[in-house]
Design a protein around this motif. Sequence first.
Motif, short mmCIF file in Angstrom:
data_model
loop_
_atom_site.label_atom_id
_atom_site.label_comp_id
_atom_site.label_asym_id
_atom_site.label_seq_id
_atom_site.Cartn_x
_atom_site.Cartn_y
_atom_site.Cartn_z
N LEU A 50 -55.76 -1.03 -7.32
CA LEU A 50 -56.79 -1.48 -6.40
C LEU A 50 -57.77 -2.38 -7.13
N GLY A 51 -58.22 -3.39 -6.46
CA GLY A 51 -59.20 -4.29 -7.04
C GLY A 51 -58.59 -5.33 -7.96
N SER A 52 -57.29 -5.30 -8.16
CA SER A 52 -56.67 -6.31 -9.00
C SER A 52 -56.56 -7.61 -8.21
N HIS A 53 -56.60 -8.70 -8.91
CA HIS A 53 -56.51 -10.01 -8.26
C HIS A 53 -55.07 -10.29 -7.86
N LEU A 54 -54.85 -10.53 -6.61
CA LEU A 54 -53.51 -10.81 -6.10
C LEU A 54 -53.19 -12.28 -6.32
N ARG A 55 -52.07 -12.53 -6.99
CA ARG A 55 -51.60 -13.89 -7.22
C ARG A 55 -50.19 -13.99 -6.66
N PRO A 56 -50.05 -14.27 -5.37
CA PRO A 56 -48.74 -14.25 -4.71
C PRO A 56 -47.71 -15.16 -5.37
N ARG A 57 -48.08 -16.33 -5.80
CA ARG A 57 -47.11 -17.26 -6.39
C ARG A 57 -46.58 -16.76 -7.73
N ALA A 83 -38.13 -10.03 10.90
CA ALA A 83 -37.55 -10.25 9.57
C ALA A 83 -37.50 -11.72 9.18
N ASP A 84 -37.04 -12.59 10.06
CA ASP A 84 -36.93 -14.01 9.72
C ASP A 84 -38.30 -14.62 9.42
N HIS A 85 -39.27 -14.29 10.25
CA HIS A 85 -40.62 -14.83 10.04
C HIS A 85 -41.21 -14.30 8.73
N LEU A 86 -41.07 -13.01 8.50
CA LEU A 86 -41.59 -12.41 7.28
C LEU A 86 -40.94 -13.03 6.04
N ALA A 87 -39.64 -13.21 6.07
CA ALA A 87 -38.93 -13.82 4.94
C ALA A 87 -39.41 -15.25 4.70
N THR A 88 -39.64 -16.00 5.75
CA THR A 88 -40.11 -17.38 5.63
C THR A 88 -41.49 -17.43 4.98
N VAL A 89 -42.39 -16.57 5.45
CA VAL A 89 -43.75 -16.53 4.90
C VAL A 89 -43.72 -16.12 3.43
N GLU A 145 -41.25 -16.41 1.30
CA GLU A 145 -40.64 -17.49 0.51
C GLU A 145 -41.65 -18.60 0.22
N GLU A 146 -42.48 -18.92 1.21
CA GLU A 146 -43.48 -19.99 1.04
C GLU A 146 -44.65 -19.55 0.17
N GLN A 147 -45.14 -18.34 0.39
CA GLN A 147 -46.37 -17.89 -0.26
C GLN A 147 -46.16 -17.14 -1.58
N ALA A 148 -45.02 -16.46 -1.70
CA ALA A 148 -44.75 -15.63 -2.88
C ALA A 148 -43.26 -15.71 -3.23
N PRO A 149 -42.82 -16.85 -3.73
CA PRO A 149 -41.39 -17.08 -3.93
C PRO A 149 -40.70 -16.11 -4.88
#
Length: 67
Positions: free
Chosen positions: A14-21, A40-46, A48-52
């Motif tokens: 908790l409180g750690s800095h999230l760095r999705p990329r 599922a398709d939408h989640l996978a797309t997001v 892939e774009e935000q946290a490859p």
Amino acid sequence: MSSGAGRNPAGLRLGSHLRPRAATREFTFLVSDYAATVAADHLATVIEEQAPGVRLRLQQQIGVGAE
């Protein structure tokens, strides 16, 4: 027994800095057929774009609540 300070039940800090990329974790979701079909398709797309580097694993929810 440790106090678990700074961690939630999922074991995430908790409180750690999230760095999705830069993230490289795998997340497992227990889902119904409907949720897998609708989201599922939408989640996978997001993801892939935000946290490859993040991997998603969807597991089918079987026999829960079925009568």
